[in-house]
Every structure is written in C-alpha cells, then in structure tokens.
Design an enzyme around this catalytic site. Structure first.
Site, PDB file in Angstrom:
ATOM      1  N   ASP A 241      -2.078  -2.438  -9.143  1.00 21.18           N
ATOM      2  CA  ASP A 241      -3.082  -1.603  -8.530  1.00 21.18           C
ATOM      3  C   ASP A 241      -2.346  -0.635  -7.645  1.00 21.18           C
ATOM      4  O   ASP A 241      -1.254  -0.610  -7.324  1.00 21.18           O
ATOM      5  CB  ASP A 241      -4.159  -2.685  -7.604  1.00 21.18           C
TER       6      ASP A 241
HETATM    7  C1  GLC Z   1      -8.042   1.524  -7.017  1.00 20.20           C
HETATM    8  C2  GLC Z   1      -8.782   0.373  -7.490  1.00 20.20           C
HETATM    9  C3  GLC Z   1      -8.416   0.314  -8.826  1.00 20.20           C
HETATM   10  C4  GLC Z   1      -8.223   1.568  -9.593  1.00 20.20           C
HETATM   11  C5  GLC Z   1      -6.969   2.285  -8.882  1.00 20.20           C
HETATM   12  C6  GLC Z   1      -6.586   3.663  -9.525  1.00 20.20           C
HETATM   13  O1  GLC Z   1      -7.539   1.307  -5.629  1.00 20.20           O
HETATM   14  O2  GLC Z   1      -8.428  -0.927  -6.837  1.00 20.20           O
HETATM   15  O3  GLC Z   1      -9.461  -0.475  -9.606  1.00 20.20           O
HETATM   16  O4  GLC Z   1      -8.040   1.630 -11.059  1.00 20.20           O
HETATM   17  O5  GLC Z   1      -6.819   2.169  -7.678  1.00 20.20           O
HETATM   18  O6  GLC Z   1      -7.699   4.607  -9.119  1.00 20.20           O
END
Ligand code: GLC
Length: 742
Positions: A265
């Site tokens: 993430d």
């Molecule tokens: C965010 C979210 C994730 C997302 C990523 C990119 O923090 O937790 O679901 O795909 O970052 O935006």
C-alpha cells in the site's frame, strides 16, 4: 556471372536479417510459454534494471525495461472507476481533459446484488476503461470484512460474509483481467478499520483469520487467479502486512500458490530487510525512509531501490530474493503491457453506463415497505424530495476511491428525468458542503446558512401538503463518515437527520426514507416511517437507479451484504471494550494492539449466537412482489469428496415479475469445536414471473462443512449430521433438510 554475384551478395546480406528474424528473443515471442519468457527476460536484465522494476518511479507508475522494449508500468485506483491522472509526484490531479470516467457503484452495492454475473460485467467494464487510460493494474477490488459498522472504508468492500465476498470478488477479478488489466486485491489482510491503520497490530485466532478474514482473498487468488494483491498497512504478528513472513511468504505465496505481484500500500513499507525477505515485490508510495510524508521525488530512497542495490553490491544479499521479485513483475508485464492479445479499451461507452445503471438498480435494497407505499404512483400526485443527499455528488471524496466522473445523476435529477417534470425540494439539513478532492471539484455550491430549525420547519411545512415525501439522507464521503483514513464515531445519522425524519413522518403518512451510505445507521424512527430503502453510493447513474426502483420501473432485488444492527451493543467487535476496538496503545504509542475477541462471531454469526434481533438481518431484501422458498431437499448423501447437491423451489406468489435470492445456510449439528449456528454456503438469484416456480440447484463442497482446525493447521470436516436451511434472508429460512457426512 554478375547476376549470380548479386544473388550471392543479397543472400549473404539478407541471411542474417532473416536469421535474426527467426531468432526473435523468447521473451518477445508471444507464442512462447510465459515462464520461458520470464526466464529469458530475467537473464538479459542488469542489476540496475532489476532494481528499477520493483519500486515506483512516480506516484502511480514503476519503470519498465526500455532497453528490452518493456514499457513503464502504470497502476491506478480504484475499485469503482479509474481515478483521474495525478501529477508525477503529487496526489493532486493533473487537470487532464481526457480522463473523466464512469463512476460505477460502490462495491457494497455490487455485493448487495448477490449476482456474480453483475460482478463479471462490472469488472469487464472497468477493465475497458483502464485499458483505454493506459493502466496495467487497477488497485482493487477491496475485500476486507465488515467487522464494525463504524469502518470508514466499508463502502469499498463486500460486506460481512466471507462466502458472499468470495462469490462476488472472483467474477470481478476475472472480468477485469479478461481485458489484460491486473487486479490488485486489497488490503491483504486484516485492515478492517481506518483510524490507526498504519499502527494497528491485529491479534486474532487462526480460526477467525482463516474462516472469516482470508476467504475473500483466497478465492480471488485461487479461483480468480488475481495477478496482484496489495499488502495492508496494519501489522499482524508484529510485522507490517506489506512485508510479512506469515501472511505473505507462508499463506499467500506458499500455501495458496500466488504467482502474481504483492504491491505495498502507498507508504506501507517500513524496513529494508523485511522488504527484501518477507514477500514484497513492488514498493509504492514510500516517500523517504518508509514514511508517507517527506522528500518528494525520493524514489531512489525507497527500500527496494538504491538501498537494496547497495546492499547486494556489498554482499549483504545475493540476487535470490531480487530475482524472485523480478520474475513476478515480468509475469505481470507479460500478462498486461506486453500482452499483444489484449482487447481495445473504451472510456465512458454506453455499455459501461448500462452496467453502472443496472448494478445500481439491482443493488438497491428495499428494507421496509409498510402498506406498500412503494412503488410511488406519481400520476397527479404531489411529490416532495427532502435532504442534502438528494442533490449532493458522492463520486468526489472518500479517499483514494474518489473519481472525476464524466457525469453523476443525483437522486433529485434522476426523479425529475424519469417524471419529466420539476419536483418540489426542501434541503432539510446541511451536512458537508465541500466538494473538492485532490483538485477534483464537484462544481456544486451547497452552502446554506439557515439553521437546522428553519430547515426542518420548511421541509415539514411542505410535507403537510405533499402526497409523497422522499427523504434522501444517510452519510457522505467526508472525514468520519464513509471515508478512508478515519472511522465513524457513532452509528447515528449525522446533521440532525433523526429530528428531520421524525418531524416529517409525523405530518405525512407516505414518508419514504432513502439511506445513501456504505454502512448501517441507527434508525430510532423506523416504526414511524413506512418505507425504507438502502441506496448505497451508486455512482454516475445513481439518480436513475433510484428513480427506476422508487417509481416501480425496476422491481428491487438487492439483499443486505451485512447485518443492520440496532446499535453497537449488537456488534461483536464492540462487546469487549477498547482492547477489541480500536485497541490498546503500547508504550511509546507506536503500535496499538487490537484483539478480535469476538473471533469467528462476526455479523449474523454474532447475533445468532447471542440471540440478538438486528434492525434488518444479513441477506434481507424485499420486493414489490412476494416469494415462497420451499421444499428443500438434500439429493442423496455427501459424496466421498464431500460434495452435496440440494434442490429447492422458489415461487413468485405475487402479481409482478421479480427476482429473489435463495440462500442456503449450513449447520454442523455436533462438532468438537464451537461453531456458528449457521453459515451461508450457497446462494442463487432467480427471476420469476407471477405464479412461476423454479427448482433451483445449489451445490456445496467439503469446505462448506469444514472449520479451520488450529492443531493440524488445515480445514477439517467432522463426520456426523448437518442441517441445511434455505430461504431469502438469514432470518427468513423457511425449509430445511438433514444430511450426514460419513
Ligand atoms: C491508499 C489506499 C489504497 C490506495 C493507495 C493508492 O492509501 O489505502 O487503497 O490504492 O493508497 O492511492
């Protein structure tokens, strides 16, 4: 002679070319087996090139290998539509004029359709939008389990039940990947609340982990063949889930045989040695030394970047782990950007709007309809629409799933479009008047300085002379509502809505309340309001979907993917104090331990065990017709490999065509461990004409009879009697059948 000489020269000069042609490198030859292409490409890559492809180079992209003709790799959010392009190293949108998309309904709505075919069409339409936008991977779908109704991101997930989740996520992944666009199933795992998502260390029994929280991911990987999985921010066994020996190396990659890429993430990587050894393949969003805030364009500072390369050159690591990561990234390339068989993409095509509209209408849940107030018979009738959620755009905001939709039809607009006439409106309450997220603006000016009293008085005055009042209320995508990064603080409706709804219901007997949210809310006025509809976040075609159901053009067939609790006292996660939610901080406040003390008893499993009556049960959903589920039969006995077949009759006992969801729940009569009173193990949506009866075949396998045996670390079905119950809601099971596992 001369002629002959020319021929000889030509054949010599041309020969190497033809020979060269015959020697198309294996990795570039689409006819070759993908693993052979992977090994051939790996052999040709330098150390620097291997390091380049395993970490981000911009906010949403990572490098390809230009020297070998492999393009850069682009990912994008999100599960409900393709996020607008952002600036190279910013969250801010780039302000393109060619990236407005179709906003599909939130995944809780998709789950509420209980229709795997709808999920496949949804994934496919999203895949075409992603292809057109040049994205090799969509960062979705989300399949975290709805453990608490306060969960900020529940709207992005598929409810409380692992079986329903697994039946909806698989076709979504298949539809998406059929376009040559990778899914990235998230957030693996145990990311079930938002407030402390970066610091929470989940403590949970192996049974609850395997029986409740992993099945959605396991199905996506083993049946859906997901090409990507996103690690979660939170910790499990004290390791962050973006590099976790147990959840990634053991369960995901070893036990389940996942051959795709584990993507962090954004900002989820925190340690070089763990990033190298514990299953992380592509590092995104780390800005400096593992923090999500810090130096910009700091991609060289990433763990799997210069630090890793330096450590290898210093002999701290061989390229063993690196090559394993690169093999997975190359496999991703050959499945997506290097896949010449990919279809064409389309943006905002009619077929996509048709999917968005169909899923919206099909996911709407008719919760209550006393006196058959619905469907509305508008001829010659005066309709009043009340509420901020009748006019507020919901596709902007809520966190990373926020979109720049080409259009979004509000509930009020949808009703006006379908009725072809203006409709009287009263604001009723003022909630969140902002309308901007990462530079995407709704363009709405919702400012209204009137006091709650004035707003309610205006709505009540108008309600006195209306034939129907439709109140659109609920939550929205602002912080502490249905929004990433925070959880709700209460189940109550915000912004004075309870007072508004009660006051209107007191003066109009045809009050209809439509709740727009991704979560259950408390409804203390429920007995005063004849009709209640769960409207979800429905995307671009929200108003059309709602109008078609409210006006009876479409007969509602949605069923709840989660238990609609009366209050938090009915929720397992909130029945064991702070330690169970949101957790207890450790010394130094870097980690908060959250123990899932309710174990496997999540949702209806909990309310069954404690004989609690929720406001509306898991699987509940009414129709404008009526159905009867009867005559459940277990066909024969359980086969040696544990499969079982059932037949059950579903009859439309009403006067209009409709669809019902017949659900099968299994009970283990006697077992060596404590098991839930019943568990959903099969379902099917069936459409019936008035008076029609269909015999539905439902199948279960050995897993459906099993529990996770912690001693043997495997699934175990104990011989003995089982009971199957069928009906069209978990609290409306009208027939049963006994069978025995030898
Ligand atoms: C965010 C979210 C994730 C997302 C990523 C990119 O923090 O937790 O679901 O795909 O970052 O935006």
């Amino acid at each position: 002679m001369k002629h002959k000489l020319v021929v000889i020269i030509l054949s010599v000069v041309c020969c190497p070319l033809s020979a060269l042609h015959a020697q198309t490198p294996v990795y570039l030859d689409p006819s070759k087996d993908i693993e052979a292409r992977v090994e051939d490409a790996l052999k040709r890559m330098t150390l620097a090139e291997k390091i380049d492809v395993i970490h981000a180079q911009s906010k949403f992209s990572s490098a390809g290998v230009k020297r070998l003709g492999m393009p850069d790799f682009w990912t994008d959010d999100g599960p409900h539509g393709v996020r607008p392009d952002v600036l190279w190293d910013e969250w801010e949108q780039a302000g393109q004029t060619n990236d407005s998309c179709v906003a599909f309904p939130a995944l809780t709505c998709l789950a509420a359709t209980w229709n795997p075919d709808a999920a496949k069409a949804y994934g496919h339409a999203l895949g075409e939008e992603a292809l057109y936008r040049g994205k090799g991977m969509i960062l979705g779908p989300g399949v975290n389990i709805y453990r608490t109704p306060l969960g900020g991101r529940n709207f992005e997930y598929m409810g409380e039940d692992p079986y329903l989740t697994s039946q909806i996520v698989v076709p979504y992944v298949q539809g998406l990947q059929s376009c040559g666009v990778a899914s990235c199933v998230k957030h693996y795992c145990l990311n079930n609340d938002e407030e402390y998502r970066h610091q929470v260390n989940v403590i949970i029994s192996d049974r609850a982990l395997h029986e409740i929280y992993l099945p959605g991911f396991e199905a996506a990987v083993k049946e859906g063949k997901a090409w990507g999985v996103m690690g979660a921010y939170n910790l499990y066994k004290d390791e962050h889930n973006c590099h976790n020996q147990y959840t990634l190396n053991k369960i995901l990659k070893h036990d389940w045989g996942f051959d795709g890429v584990l993507v962090s993430d954004w900002g989820g990587a925190h340690d070089l040695d763990q990033a190298v050894k514990n299953g992380l393949d592509m590092e995104f969003g780390t800005w400096t030394d593992g923090l999500t805030m810090g130096a910009t364009n700091a991609y060289d500072n990433y763990f799997l970047s210069k630090q890793y390369q330096k450590a290898i050159l210093e002999g701290k690591y061989t390229t063993k782990e690196l090559d394993e990561k690169v093999r997975r990234v190359l496999r991703l390339f050959f499945r997506t950007t290097m896949n010449k068989q990919r279809p064409y993409g389309f943006l905002c095509s009619e077929s996509h709007y048709e999917v968005a509209q169909r899923v919206a209408a099909e996911g709407i849940v008719l919760l209550q309809n006393e006196g058959n107030v619905l469907p509305i018979k508008p001829q010659g009738k005066k309709i009043l629409v009340v509420g901020e959620n009748a006019i507020k755009m919901m596709t902007v905001g809520g966190g990373s799933s926020s979109l720049k939709a080409q259009h979004e039809i509000s509930p009020l607009q949808g009703l006006q479009m379908r009725l072809g006439a203006p409709i009287d409106y009263a604001r009723g309450y003022v909630g969140d008047v902002s309308g901007n997220y990462n530079g995407v603006s709704t363009g709405q000016d919702l400012k209204d300085d009137r006091s709650p009293e004035v707003l309610i008085a205006e709505a009540v005055e108008k309600a006195k002379t209306a034939d129907y009042v439709i109140i659109f209320g609920g939550l929205n995508k602002s912080d502490y509502q249905d929004c990433e990064g925070h959880d709700r603080k209460t189940m109550d409706l915000p912004y004075n809505q309870d007072k508004l709804i009660t006051a209107i219901a007191a003066v109009n007997k045809n009050t209809i309340y439509v709740n727009i949210s991704g979560n259950a809310v408390s409804m203390p006025w429920r007995k005063q309001v004849p009709a209640i509809v769960q409207g979800w976040f429905l995307g671009s075609e929200a108003g059309i979907g709602l109008a078609d159901v409210l006006l009876g053009k479409i007969n509602p067939s949605g069923h709840l993917p989660f238990t609609w609790y009366e209050n938090l006292g009915q929720v397992g996660a909130h029945s064991f104090g702070e330690a169970a939610f949101p957790g207890i901080w450790r010394e130094g406040k870097k980690v908060i331990d959250e123990e899932y003390k309710e174990g496997i008893y999540v949702g209806y499993r909990w309310t069954d065990k404690h004989k609690l009556k929720p406001t509306f049960a898991f699987g509940h959903g009414l129709s404008y017709t009526t159905f009867k589920v009867s005559n459940l039969k277990a066909l024969g006995t359980v086969t040696a490999d544990g499969n079982m077949t059932f037949m059950v009759d579903v009859t439309n006992t009403g006067s209009i065509e409709g669809s019902d969801v017949v659900q099968l729940y299994i009970t283990d009569v006697k077992s060596s461990v404590d098991r839930p009173a019943k568990e959903l193990k099969a379902f099917q949506k069936v459409t019936l004409k008035p008076g029609e009866t269909k015999s539905v075949t439902l199948k279960t396998d050995k897993r459906a009879l099993s529990f996770w045996d912690e001693a043997s670390e495997n699934w175990k079905a104990e011989p003995g009697d089982f009971i199957a119950q069928a009906g069209d809601a978990s609290d409306r099971l009208t027939c049963k059948a006994k069978f025995t596992l030898k």
